[in-house]
Write a protein that holds these residues in place. Structure first.
Motif, mmCIF file in Angstrom:
data_model
loop_
_atom_site.group_PDB
_atom_site.id
_atom_site.type_symbol
_atom_site.label_atom_id
_atom_site.label_comp_id
_atom_site.label_asym_id
_atom_site.label_seq_id
_atom_site.Cartn_x
_atom_site.Cartn_y
_atom_site.Cartn_z
ATOM 1 N N SER A 136 0.835 -1.203 0.000
ATOM 2 C CA SER A 136 0.000 0.000 0.000
ATOM 3 C C SER A 136 0.868 1.251 0.000
ATOM 4 O O SER A 136 0.553 2.245 -0.659
ATOM 5 C CB SER A 136 -0.924 -0.002 1.225
ATOM 6 N N ASP B 211 2.222 1.659 -3.473
ATOM 7 C CA ASP B 211 1.172 2.159 -4.367
ATOM 8 C C ASP B 211 0.972 3.664 -4.190
ATOM 9 O O ASP B 211 0.781 4.403 -5.167
ATOM 10 C CB ASP B 211 -0.142 1.430 -4.091
ATOM 11 N N SER C 185 1.840 6.878 -6.893
ATOM 12 C CA SER C 185 0.759 7.746 -7.355
ATOM 13 C C SER C 185 1.121 9.228 -7.284
ATOM 14 O O SER C 185 0.352 10.071 -7.762
ATOM 15 C CB SER C 185 -0.509 7.498 -6.523
#
Length: 272
Positions: A4, A7, A11
């Motif tokens: 997570s 990720d 981004s």
């Protein structure tokens, strides 16, 4: 959880990611320095063990996170493949050598000062010593994120985040190593904390500068990675390891070094 985190960093802009990552490493320095609010003294055996751990993390990170990717992304074959890494490594060592000779600083044991002569107080000199350690750490994280921004396959968000985690872990004892001696000198808890956490303010600065430099001039990435690796190794050999040998706790410091090396190697191999 780690995925997570990856990720999220994927981004956002790699430059912003470099800032966040180095703010994290700064934060763990502050966390270590905050121990001064609860304790006035730190057992020297424990401190030497933690400093040894710091050295182990930095050496492991220098190879797995910096030198190995630098060699892999270098172009050419045979001897020419290692030229950028060798040049960058020598430049990094000479950069720290120059800072060490010019920047006034004091070792943790207060027995040895280096750099140009200055009337500055010992508190300032001790803080500058740890600040000197933190410059290559911020730079190392920044250039890896810069490599991601430049689209270099060997530079990954996972590798950069792993390096930031490792450096953050070893920054924790560094914060203690600054704040505790200052408290013993008679400074208030607040001032000792402020000096301790302030020693890592250079990490976000050099992290962003390193990321920007690589982003705008991609060919310097192998040089920059090797530069940061050499600077970190220089700090370990010239500052951290000798510091752990001052009080006769060589075995504890060595075992701490081994533990730090294994932790960082495991983090890089398993997560990076």
């Amino acid at each position: 959880m780690f995925q997570s985190l990856i990720d999220y960093f994927e981004s956002i802009s790699p430059i912003l990611a470099a800032l966040y990552a180095t703010l994290f490493t700064w934060g763990l320095t502050a966390l270590g320095a905050s121990f001064v609010f609860f304790f006035k003294n730190m057992n020297r055996v424990l401190l030497d063990g933690m400093l040894g751990f710091t050295g182990g993390v930095m050496i492991a990170a220098s190879y797995w996170s910096l030198l190995a990717p630098a060699i892999e992304m270098s172009t050419g074959g045979g001897f020419m493949k290692i030229v950028p890494v060798a040049v960058g490594f020598i430049m990094g060592a000479m950069f720290l050598f120059g800072l060490d000779k010019l920047l006034p600083h004091l070792h943790i044991n207060f027995k040895q000062s280096e750099g140009v002569k200055t009337p500055w107080q010992r508190t300032t000199l001790l803080t500058l010593a740890i600040t000197l350690h933190n410059i290559p750490e911020g730079l190392a994280v920044g250039v890896l994120f810069g490599g991601v921004a430049a689209g270099i396959p060997e530079a990954t968000i996972a590798g950069a985040v792993t390096l930031a985690i490792g450096i953050g872990i070893q920054n924790f004892p560094e914060g203690i190593a600054v704040a505790m001696p200052l408290r013993r000198m008679g400074l208030s808890r607040r001032k000792s904390f402020m000096y301790g956490q302030g020693s890592a303010i250079v990490e976000p600065i050099f992290g962003v500068l390193g990321a920007l430099a690589v982003t705008f001039f991609t060919p310097i990435l192998p040089y920059a990675l090797a530069f940061a690796a050499a600077a970190m190794i220089y700090v370990v050999i010239e500052e951290v390891v000798p510091e752990t040998q001052q009080s006769g706790n060589t075995d504890i410091a060595t075992l701490g070094f081994v533990a730090g090396f294994v932790v960082m190697m495991s983090l890089d191999v398993l997560l990076g």
